[in-house]
Design a protein around this motif. Structure first.
Motif, PDB file in Angstrom:
ATOM      1  N   THR A 661      -3.459  -8.335  -0.872  1.00 54.66           N
ATOM      2  CA  THR A 661      -2.891  -7.411  -1.857  1.00 54.66           C
ATOM      3  C   THR A 661      -3.908  -6.381  -2.335  1.00 54.66           C
ATOM      4  OG1 THR A 661      -3.458  -8.913  -3.685  1.00 54.66           O
ATOM      5  CG2 THR A 661      -1.258  -9.127  -2.711  1.00 54.66           C
ATOM      6  N   ARG A 662      -5.194  -6.538  -1.983  1.00 57.20           N
ATOM      7  CA  ARG A 662      -6.221  -5.656  -2.547  1.00 57.20           C
ATOM      8  C   ARG A 662      -7.089  -4.967  -1.508  1.00 57.20           C
ATOM      9  NH1 ARG A 662      -8.045  -6.256  -7.605  1.00 57.20           N
ATOM     10  NH2 ARG A 662      -8.968  -4.243  -7.128  1.00 57.20           N
ATOM     11  N   ASN A 663      -6.854  -5.220  -0.237  1.00 59.19           N
ATOM     12  CA  ASN A 663      -7.750  -4.664   0.775  1.00 59.19           C
ATOM     13  C   ASN A 663      -7.062  -3.693   1.724  1.00 59.19           C
ATOM     14  OD1 ASN A 663     -10.384  -6.100   0.229  1.00 59.19           O
ATOM     15  ND2 ASN A 663      -8.994  -7.846   0.418  1.00 59.19           N
ATOM     16  N   PHE A 664      -5.787  -3.391   1.456  1.00 57.73           N
ATOM     17  CA  PHE A 664      -5.067  -2.303   2.120  1.00 57.73           C
ATOM     18  C   PHE A 664      -4.913  -2.524   3.625  1.00 57.73           C
ATOM     19  CE2 PHE A 664      -7.929  -0.863  -1.313  1.00 57.73           C
ATOM     20  CZ  PHE A 664      -6.968  -0.769  -2.302  1.00 57.73           C
ATOM     21  N   ALA A 665      -4.693  -3.801   3.981  1.00 56.09           N
ATOM     22  CA  ALA A 665      -4.450  -4.131   5.381  1.00 56.09           C
ATOM     23  C   ALA A 665      -3.039  -3.763   5.807  1.00 56.09           C
ATOM     24  CB  ALA A 665      -4.681  -5.631   5.613  1.00 56.09           C
ATOM     25  N   ARG A 666      -2.157  -3.559   4.842  1.00 57.55           N
ATOM     26  CA  ARG A 666      -0.790  -3.127   5.117  1.00 57.55           C
ATOM     27  C   ARG A 666      -0.256  -2.415   3.886  1.00 57.55           C
ATOM     28  NH1 ARG A 666       3.214  -6.893   3.041  1.00 57.55           N
ATOM     29  NH2 ARG A 666       2.232  -8.707   2.073  1.00 57.55           N
ATOM     30  N   SER A 667       0.872  -1.763   4.062  1.00 60.59           N
ATOM     31  CA  SER A 667       1.505  -1.111   2.926  1.00 60.59           C
ATOM     32  C   SER A 667       2.334  -2.137   2.159  1.00 60.59           C
ATOM     33  CB  SER A 667       2.405   0.028   3.416  1.00 60.59           C
ATOM     34  OG  SER A 667       2.960   0.730   2.335  1.00 60.59           O
ATOM     35  N   HIS A 668       2.577  -1.843   0.895  1.00 62.87           N
ATOM     36  CA  HIS A 668       3.406  -2.711   0.064  1.00 62.87           C
ATOM     37  C   HIS A 668       4.520  -1.887  -0.561  1.00 62.87           C
ATOM     38  CE1 HIS A 668       0.839  -6.344   0.109  1.00 62.87           C
ATOM     39  NE2 HIS A 668      -0.137  -5.454   0.286  1.00 62.87           N
ATOM     40  N   ALA A 669       5.724  -2.438  -0.551  1.00 68.36           N
ATOM     41  CA  ALA A 669       6.853  -1.739  -1.164  1.00 68.36           C
ATOM     42  C   ALA A 669       6.594  -1.574  -2.656  1.00 68.36           C
ATOM     43  CB  ALA A 669       8.139  -2.518  -0.914  1.00 68.36           C
ATOM     44  N   ARG A 670       6.846  -0.348  -3.153  1.00 66.09           N
ATOM     45  CA  ARG A 670       6.588  -0.033  -4.562  1.00 66.09           C
ATOM     46  C   ARG A 670       7.852   0.532  -5.195  1.00 66.09           C
ATOM     47  NH1 ARG A 670       3.559   4.490  -3.766  1.00 66.09           N
ATOM     48  NH2 ARG A 670       3.583   4.298  -1.493  1.00 66.09           N
ATOM     49  N   ARG A 671       8.276  -0.028  -6.312  1.00 69.86           N
ATOM     50  CA  ARG A 671       9.426   0.512  -7.014  1.00 69.86           C
ATOM     51  C   ARG A 671       9.109   1.918  -7.487  1.00 69.86           C
ATOM     52  NH1 ARG A 671      11.745  -0.210 -12.007  1.00 69.86           N
ATOM     53  NH2 ARG A 671      10.765   1.797 -12.270  1.00 69.86           N
ATOM     54  N   MET A 672      10.014   2.835  -7.256  1.00 70.75           N
ATOM     55  CA  MET A 672       9.781   4.210  -7.670  1.00 70.75           C
ATOM     56  C   MET A 672       9.646   4.294  -9.188  1.00 70.75           C
ATOM     57  SD  MET A 672      12.135   6.706  -5.313  1.00 70.75           S
ATOM     58  CE  MET A 672      13.611   5.708  -5.097  1.00 70.75           C
ATOM     59  N   PRO A 673       8.779   5.179  -9.694  1.00 66.99           N
ATOM     60  CA  PRO A 673       8.733   5.392 -11.142  1.00 66.99           C
ATOM     61  C   PRO A 673      10.093   5.856 -11.658  1.00 66.99           C
ATOM     62  CG  PRO A 673       6.864   6.442 -10.041  1.00 66.99           C
ATOM     63  CD  PRO A 673       7.790   5.989  -8.964  1.00 66.99           C
ATOM     64  N   ALA A 674      10.337   5.642 -12.935  1.00 70.15           N
ATOM     65  CA  ALA A 674      11.654   5.924 -13.510  1.00 70.15           C
ATOM     66  C   ALA A 674      12.092   7.363 -13.269  1.00 70.15           C
ATOM     67  CB  ALA A 674      11.631   5.625 -15.008  1.00 70.15           C
ATOM     68  N   GLU A 675      11.196   8.324 -13.542  1.00 68.67           N
ATOM     69  CA  GLU A 675      11.566   9.733 -13.389  1.00 68.67           C
ATOM     70  C   GLU A 675      11.869  10.061 -11.934  1.00 68.67           C
ATOM     71  OE1 GLU A 675       8.811   9.445 -16.951  1.00 68.67           O
ATOM     72  OE2 GLU A 675       8.897   8.625 -14.924  1.00 68.67           O
TER      73      GLU A 675
END
Length: 822
Positions: A661-675
């Motif tokens: 989760t901290r070494n950027f070996a893959r992408s992680h799905a991120r919830r879009m910001p509210a705006e």
């Protein structure tokens, strides 16, 4: 017992290593486990009085990066260069001096050698026990002045000390002047409560802290016996602390590594303070550290061990690696320095990165991140049809010119700079102008150092110089100082307001000296009640709450500022944005990085300290250096990040990086910001949102006032801009969000209002083609064959199945694939 266990484990590991590295038919170049380096720490030793000593550590490094503590296994030698033959000696890694001299201590192991310089001077002189340098550290080490003991606000059992020793003079007074002949008995030191309670020979709520035969007992006893002298005035100060080895990569499953800590003093002396520091591990499930500074590995992972002494905290990164699993790095061509540094860390961790994301995934991800919107159907079709291998870089360059870029970053800085209306203080007009100013600065490409330097030194009208509103939103000088440190330097000073920071270097002196930059801000109302003038009043000081001292303006970790005849804030602005400032550029770069990865290299973003280190220190430093090299051009740094393979990787994990989760070996799905999510909903459905204070068709990222919004934005975690913490804007999914998407008026209402389905059908699209259009509009890709096969039966026989298509559209907009950037 610990030493025996340590030696046995190390011996077994080293025996296996040597055996593997010298196997018949295997050359040194072919062996991945041969020793390639031997290091000796500390590299220089100074001994300055009788009984002085310095612990040393020998570390052997294998070709695969794994390190092994060989202190007990190496051959030690002493070569005296000046002085008597037996002036210096080494036993079990501890250097001692019998007389003055200069020598080189050497260590040999597996055909490798390392040396360190040793200087011994004044060894015939006994050093008296110091309250400042011996007693206070013992009280810290044994926890006596911690918040759970006598360091609490009211003390414990009638005895109070300053928390973590922020007030040594007060502590000395309470020890020596309160309850005379009880806490300290100069005639019979062994009867002193300070000792009898610590060894639990009398009842002590805190229990036993050390034994009678310990060095701590002996030091305290000798100090009391010598009259409990006060050496606070004129005593040398600690100028720096170092921990050795500076980093380690040890095998999992019980491997050990010892650490030593050295303190440097203002009189030029140094000292082994390993027995006096407070050690901590940030991840004990991977590696724990005991009070003696011995780390023991457990399972694969990484930790950061810290050592606190006086007001200084230092740390060392420890990687725990599986040594029984074969690892062969996969060839990968780096796009730039970002990939080189990320890949170097992954190779050390023995982690394979994921493959690149597909064109559709990349296009949607980068368009949302850079421009705050979805890619249009035309953009998707053009991009996927383009066979140019450089098309991703070209698309990034195109998006960096999109108006949405300035709106996204204008919003981000408006959140951190607390742009909002406040009753009886900040009216809508100046706040709106302030928000517009931020967006315009980003849009024009103004260097970030100029932009923020202008803001920090700003004076004038809140109408004509909107950036002065920074000093309107928060009028308290202490809060301004905290906000400036946290926003622009990534440093949280709040703890140092009442006591020395427990996990960082900052003292109360630092806090109130930094506050002094903001104590002379003047304000007055203009003819228009909404207008305020901010200016340098030339008067007002910051006073230390303990002794009432007037604190002169002083840069954090630096010298006093020359503010004679000028606005103090101008001097501060020059220092904050200076390339020599060690915090500004890396802190800003870390915020930029986190926007694109969902997590910073230092996390939390605004808590940069030794005890909260970067996951990739080399990358953290390089991004800051690049930002300086680019003259603080935000777009150039964003281009570096988004063109890297690290950013463009797929979310699909492989066996080695599934837990990363901290070494950027893959992408992680991120919830879009509210705006951004509201803007994307409006765009996907063709139904613009009417936003407070803005014309129809405006984007939510353009809302100026942190106190404005609507139910959707509030539910989905829009920042209220009440603090400068980056955590104000929340993207964690909640039940309220799910219920609003499922049952609220936003999604269904926008589908009805936009009438895209009716338009597509009227334009001659078949119902199946409309399904594809829905997917392209919302997800940036066509529906798969499986999805079409599942959805087509829902359409029925109606040539224009509007309701079923609306249901499908609703389901797509409620999917995780839509709500998350991936």
């Amino acid at each position: 017992m610990k030493t025996q266990k340590f030696t046995l484990i190390a011996l077994l590991a080293i025996s296996c290593t040597i055996a593997e590295g010298t196997e018949e038919g295997v050359t040194p170049e072919q062996s991945t486990t041969r020793f390639v380096e031997l290091s000796l720490y500390p590299p220089q030793v100074t001994l300055g009085h009788a009984g002085d000593y310095q612990g040393m550590v020998a570390v052997a490094t294998q070709a695969d990066g794994v390190t092994i503590d060989v202190t007990d296994l190496a051959k030690w030698r002493v070569g005296v260069e000046h002085g008597e033959k037996d002036a210096l000696s080494v036993e079990e890694g501890v250097v001692r001096a019998a007389s003055d001299g200069v020598a080189r201590v050497g260590v040999e192991f597996a055909g490798l050698r390392a040396e360190a310089d040793v200087h011994a001077q004044g060894t015939a002189k006994e050093k008296p026990v110091s309250f400042r340098h011996d007693v206070m550290p013992i009280l810290m080490r044994t926890g006596c002045n911690s918040g759970g003991c006598h360091g609490s606000s009211r003390g414990k059992d009638g005895f109070r000390m300053s928390l973590f020793g922020f007030d040594p003079a007060g502590d000395y007074h309470r020890l020596t002047r309160e309850q005379v002949n009880r806490r300290l008995n100069l005639a019979m030191p062994e009867e002193s409560l300070l000792l009898t309670k610590a060894v639990a020979s009398v009842t002590h709520t805190g229990g036993k802290r050390f034994d009678e035969d310990s060095d701590y007992y002996a030091k305290l006893h000798d100090w009391i016996a010598a009259g409990a002298r006060n050496d606070l005035e004129g005593a040398p100060t600690v100028t720096g602390v170092a921990i050795y080895p500076p980093k380690a990569a040890i095998g999992a499953g019980g491997q050990m590594q010892r650490f030593v800590v050295v303190a440097d003093y203002s009189d030029g002396t140094s000292r082994d303070v390993t027995s006096l520091v407070v050690f901590q591990s940030s991840n004990e499930s991977s590696a724990a550290i005991d009070a003696a500074g011995l780390v023991t590995s457990d399972r694969r992972g990484e930790t950061f061990v810290t050592a606190r002494f006086d007001t200084h905290t230092v740390g060392s990164q420890v990687l725990v690696l599986p040594t029984d699993e074969p690892f062969e790095p996969r060839p990968e061509t780096p796009a730039n320095y970002v990939d080189e540094l990320v890949s170097a860390k992954l190779r050390t961790l023995r982690v394979h990165p994921s493959d690149l994301a597909s064109d559709n995934e990349f296009l949607r991800r980068v368009t949302i991140d850079i421009a705050g919107r979805l890619p249009t159907v035309a953009e998707v079709e053009a991009f996927t049809a383009n066979e140019d291998p450089a098309k991703r870089t070209a698309k990034i360059d195109e998006l960096l010119k999109d108006p949405g870029f300035a709106q996204v970053w204008g919003l981000k800085w408006a959140e951190l700079l607390l742009v909002r209306t406040l009753p009886n203080r900040v009216e809508y007009k100046p706040m709106f102008l302030y928000s517009q100013w931020l967006t315009e600065q980003i849009d024009s490409g103004r260097p970030l150092d100029d932009m923020f330097g202008d803001l920090l030194a700003a004076s004038g009208s809140s109408f004509t110089t909107p950036q002065v509103n920074f000093y309107q939103i928060e009028p308290d000088p202490k809060k301004i100082a905290e906000n400036v440190a946290q926003t622009f330097l990534g440093t949280r000073l709040q703890c140092a307001q009442c006591h020395n920071h427990p996990f960082d270097r900052w003292t109360m002196d630092d806090y109130y000296a930094f506050t002094a930059f903001f104590t002379q801000i003047g304000r007055k109302t203009g003819e228009d009640y909404r207008e305020v003038f901010v200016f340098n009043s030339g008067g007002g000081e910051s006073k230390h709450p303990v002794d009432g001292r007037v604190m002169k303006p002083k840069f954090l970790g630096g010298a006093e500022a020359d503010v004679k005849g000028r606005d103090r804030r101008e001097a501060l602005a020059e220092w904050v944005t200076s390339p020599e400032n060690p915090w500004f550029a890396p802190s800003v770069a870390n915020r930029v990085w986190a926007h694109f990865f969902g997590v910073g290299i230092v996390e939390p973003l605004d808590d940069i300290r030794v005890s909260n280190p970067p996951s990739n220190p080399e990358l953290f430093d390089e991004l800051g250096e690049k930002l300086i090299e680019y003259d603080y051009d935000l777009r150039r740094l964003v281009r570096d990040i988004t063109t890297s393979r690290a950013y463009q990787r797929s979310c699909e994990p492989n066996e080695s990086n599934a837990g990363d989760t901290r070494n950027f070996a893959r992408s992680h799905a991120r919830r879009m910001p509210a705006e951004t999510m509201l803007d994307c909903l409006s765009q996907a459905t063709g139904a613009p949102e009417k936003l407070p204070g803005l014309p129809l068709g405006s984007r939510a990222t353009q809302i100026a006032d942190g106190n404005s919004g609507n139910y959707f934005l509030t539910t989905f975690g829009r920042s209220r801009r009440e603090s400068v913490c980056a955590c104000e804007a929340k993207t964690d999914p909640t039940l309220s969000q799910a219920l609003h998407l499922l049952n609220g008026a936003t999604v269904a209402g926008k589908i009805d209002s936009g009438k895209l389905i009716e338009g597509w059908l009227e334009a001659g699209k078949t119902p199946v083609e409309v399904i594809d259009a829905i997917y392209r509009s919302a997800l940036g890709r066509p529906a798969t064959e499986e999805e079409r096969a599942e959805l087509t039966p829902l359409l029925g026989d109606d040539p224009k199945p509007i309701e079923p298509l609306r249901d499908i559209f609703w389901a797509v907009l409620n999917s995780r694939e839509f709500a998350f950037n991936h």
